[in-house]
Write an enzyme that holds these catalytic residues in place. Structure first.
Site: not given
Lengths: 390, 259
Positions: A139, A144, A245, A369
């Site tokens: 968002e 992180s 992920l 990622e």
């Protein structure tokens, strides 16, 4: 004794099976013939003009969700998937991202956590490239630390109402379906959001200086109403999106090795053909030092990728192995890209050569990622037993 | 329809190709082996004919053990099974001997239609299709850029310098194709994974009733007497145009007997 091959110095690919080699060759041939001739123009234009066409071509090969089983997926091993990522990212990180988000993120989420009906509805069409998916976790104010997400899902009778914004979503504005993660009263849950859902919209993010041959969007959910069966039944908490992920990051471990190889190969070719002071610049000691350093980085990255791939196929890849690979290989690729760009002199800044394109792309690959910092802290936690980020 | 596609493993054209100094045959260890490019068009055409008319596509190759790599690619593209003719006695076979060995094998495995690329990128003789047809006693429909099959009738467009010929015949027949005929498919991952489960039958010369004295180096009608590396390209001559450029160009072309 033969002189080692400059393009695979440590003969890492010698350890591949015939099938893995055939998959590598197919992706390399396809990417070189069908994608490479266009990618500089796409980067220049800041988009992939025909994402459906690209998806159909890659789908026909079987790239999407290739290491998943059933539902039209090819069912290869993890090393084969890695090789495909390497060959695609040797062309452009944007193309590998295209495949990562479809296969490792959206399809893996549905394959792993979806109901049988959800899998039947979406996976075969996504595997063939007829339907495109995206994955909404990050968002504007939650990167992180995804647990701080503000997107909320609340019950309304049997329906769900979603509100919030997702950012940096690859293929968001062209996707037929979004896998969106939202906080509920029972923790974070995943939802399948078809593009025609009322209250759902996607806006393209312009003015990027990296991953320009890729479509990046913002997803907006404004009282988006979903039926009860839009919920992914198998995922509860952050473990769901984080496991997806980890799959995508595994592809980056290989992809970065591909980008590094492309930069090194271009620099080697350029150094051999560029003449200054009456001889090819490859003959100068300072250039040879650069070539040697790049060679070492490229081969380290490739070996790391194959080792982690083998661990994954043996069911022994810990998520920190993937963190190790992502941190090490992206950093190596960034070093190679920067040195290669210098070897090319002024030509290195143009789209005639792949080096600056890779260099700019890798800026995104380094932070998306999982940033370098997060992966370093993951390794630190495994080594010391102390989590430094919470 | 029982279609047999003949494919050949050739040294990668992107690498340096060499002959062996001992027996003057191709040095297969000096370069990576790849599928002869024109043969990929032959495989594609066979697969399209099968998809349109039904039947089975068999890949036939003659070559040493590593030629199985070439077979695997054709199987990954979608061919149903393969026959690998492999025997030390075949080493050094020339075009005539090769056509004999291939024809014997084709008689053994049976066919309605044989398709092959119009030439290989290594020897480039371009005669195998004609020789095979002669030995098999079938019509030859060579240099096709279009193939139509209707029952047992077959028609092709043969590419010529002036356009094309329409050639018609009745099956069984031998067809060679040019690269304009189609756009070969990429093998899909599912195809690659299925290929390893497909049947590859390996035949020696005895299995195909091939007489040893008619093949190999000893049985070859042609012989490589001598070979030398191509001389490096000489530096060009720069001619300055002093108002007489046209004359100088004409003189140059005349000196090379171009005009």
């Amino acid at each position: 004794m033969n002189t080692p091959d400059a393009h695979d110095f440590l003969a890492v690919d010698h350890d591949l099976t015939d099938e893995e080699r055939a998959i590598r060759d197919t992706v390399r041939d396809y990417a070189t013939a069908e994608l490479l001739p266009h990618v500089a123009d796409w980067f220049d234009a800041g988009t992939i003009p025909d994402p459906r066409g690209v998806a159909k071509g890659l789908g026909a090969l079987g790239v999407f969700g290739m290491h998943l089983s059933g539902y039209g997926c090819a069912g290869t091993n993890a090393v084969s998937y890695g090789l495909a990522c390497r060959e695609l990212e040797a062309v452009d990180s944007g193309l590998r991202s295209f495949v990562s988000v479809q296969g490792s993120l959206a399809m893996t989420a549905i394959h792993r956590y979806g109901s049988e009906e959800q899998r039947q509805e979406w996976l075969p069409r996504m595997a063939s490239g007829d339907a495109l998916g995206c994955f909404g976790l990050t968002e504007p104010d939650s990167g992180s630390d995804p647990g701080s997400m503000r997107t909320r899902a609340r019950r309304d009778g049997s329906d769900w109402i979603l509100n919030g914004t997702k950012m940096w979503i690859t293929n968001g504005s062209v996707a037929d379906v979004a896998v969106v993660w939202a906080a509920t009263d029972d923790g974070i849950r995943g939802f399948i959001v078809p593009r025609d859902t009322p209250g759902f919209s996607a806006n393209v993010i312009h003015k990027k200086l990296s991953l320009r041959a890729s479509i990046t969007s913002e997803l907006v959910l404004q009282d988006a109403r979903l039926p009860g069966d839009a919920l992914l039944p198998g995922a509860e908490g952050l473990r769901g999106p984080l496991s997806c992920l980890s799959e995508a990051r595994y592809g980056i471990v290989w992809g970065a090795a591909g980008a590094a190889r492309s930069c090194f190969t271009s620099a080697l070719d350029y150094a051999e053909s560029r003449t200054q002071f009456g001889r090819p610049i490859a003959g100068f000691q300072l250039t040879q030092r650069k070539l040697a350093d790049m060679l070492i980085d490229v081969n380290h990255a490739t070996m790391t990728a194959l080792r982690i791939g083998r661990l994954k196929d043996e069911g022994r890849a810990h998520h920190s192995h993937i963190s190790f690979g992502k941190l090490a290989n992206v950093r190596a690729a960034q070093r190679v890209a920067a040195v290669a760009r210098g070897v090319h002199g002024a030509n290195g800044i143009t789209l005639e050569y792949p080096v600056m394109r890779h260099m700019l792309n890798l800026e995104s690959v380094a932070t998306y990622e999982g940033t370098e910092e997060v992966h370093a802290l993951t390794l630190g936690q495994v080594l010391t037993g102390t989590p430094a980020f919470r | 329809m029982n279609i047999v596609v003949c494919v050949k493993q050739v040294p990668d054209t992107a690498t340096e190709r060499k002959l062996r100094s001992d027996d003057k045959t191709l040095d297969r260890d000096a370069a990576d082996g790849v599928v002869n490019e024109l043969d990929e068009y032959a495989v594609e055409e066979a697969l399209r004919l099968k998809e349109a008319h039904g039947g089975e596509v068999t890949v036939l190759t003659m070559g040493p053990g590593r030629a199985t790599e070439t077979i695997r690619k054709a199987l990954a593209m979608g061919a149903d099974k393969a026959v690998h003719l492999s025997d030390d006695a075949l080493h050094g076979s020339d075009a005539l001997a090769t056509s004999y060995a291939m024809a014997q094998t084709l008689k053994k495995i049976g066919f309605d239609l044989v398709i092959l690329g119009s030439e290989s990128t290594d020897a480039r003789t371009g005669v195998l299709a004609a020789m095979l047809a002669e030995r098999l006693g079938t019509p030859q429909l060579t240099l096709a850029n279009k193939v139509d099959v209707d029952g047992t009738a077959i028609a092709i467009q043969r590419v010529t310098d002036y356009g094309f010929d329409k050639v018609e015949a009745t099956l069984p027949a031998v067809v060679s194709v040019v690269e304009k005929i189609n756009d070969p498919r990429y093998p899909s991952f599912k195809g690659i994974m299925a290929a390893k489960k497909k049947k590859v039958e390996t035949l020696g010369i005895a299995d195909a009733e091939i007489a040893a004295e008619l093949v190999g180096l000893a049985g070859a009608w042609s012989e490589v007497a001598e070979f030398a590396a191509a001389p490096p390209r000489a530096a060009g001559t720069i001619v300055k145009d002093e108002g007489d450029g046209g004359t100088k160009t004409a003189d140059f072309l005349a000196s090379k007997k171009f005009i």
